[in-house]
Scaffold this active site. Structure first.
Site, PDB file in Angstrom:
ATOM      1  N   PRO A  48     -30.862  11.181  21.080  1.00  0.00           N
ATOM      2  CG  PRO A  48     -32.208  10.330  19.304  1.00  0.00           C
ATOM      3  CD  PRO A  48     -32.164  11.317  20.286  1.00  0.00           C
ATOM      4  CG  ASP A  49     -24.498  10.751  19.084  1.00  0.00           C
ATOM      5  OD1 ASP A  49     -24.674  10.587  17.919  1.00  0.00           O
ATOM      6  OD2 ASP A  49     -23.936  11.469  19.680  1.00  0.00           O
ATOM      7  N   GLY A  50     -25.176   7.642  19.127  1.00  0.00           N
ATOM      8  CA  GLY A  50     -24.819   6.040  18.568  1.00  0.00           C
ATOM      9  C   GLY A  50     -25.483   5.055  19.456  1.00  0.00           C
ATOM     10  CB  ALA A  62     -24.880   6.979  23.191  1.00  0.00           C
TER      11      ALA A  62
END
Length: 142
Positions: A48-50, A62
């Site tokens: 998981p990122d932004g 994202a």
């Protein structure tokens, strides 16, 4: 990465290395967070990122090395997966006049040459019409 849903008074932090998104209660008046809890720990969709929150309270995450953006339900389960023609999917944000366009960023730096050849759009900005609108964000006053 941090996202906040002002309407539902919650915010989160993605611990990408552990593949966990933590949720917190958010006190808008005091500007404090409390009550950390695991929101999502999906291991098969990359890291998981932004993220961005839509008008139904779902989180669009994202997914670095996941080739996608995942829409997560308020209980943290996967509701929808939108494939992105990139490996390193970094963040997303709602925009457009009606807040129905989801813009998705990706990174090219550090991508192995064989993956760069396989994903020529890596490092691009992608956009698609989401099935719901995003939340309008309050403007910074100072």
């Amino acid at each position: 990465m941090v996202w906040c849903g002002i309407r539902n008074r919650a915010c989160s932090i993605a611990d990408s290395a552990l593949q966990i998104i933590y949720a917190y209660d958010f006190d808008l008046e005091r500007g404090t967070v409390a009550n950390r809890r695991e929101f999502s720990a999906i291991k098969d969709l990359g890291y998981p990122d932004g993220a961005a929150v839509d008008s139904e309270g779902y989180l669009w995450s994202a997914r670095w090395e996941g080739h996608c953006v995942a829409r997560l339900a308020p209980d943290g389960t996967v509701d929808q997966v939108v494939p992105i023609p990139a490996v390193q999917v970094t963040s997303c944000a709602f925009g457009g006049a009606d807040l129905k366009t989801l813009y998705v960023t990706s990174a090219h730096q550090g991508l192995r040459p064989e993956l760069a050849a396989r994903y020529p759009q890596q490092g691009s900005l992608f956009a698609f019409e989401a099935p719901v609108t995003g939340l309008s964000r309050p403007r910074f006053a100072g």
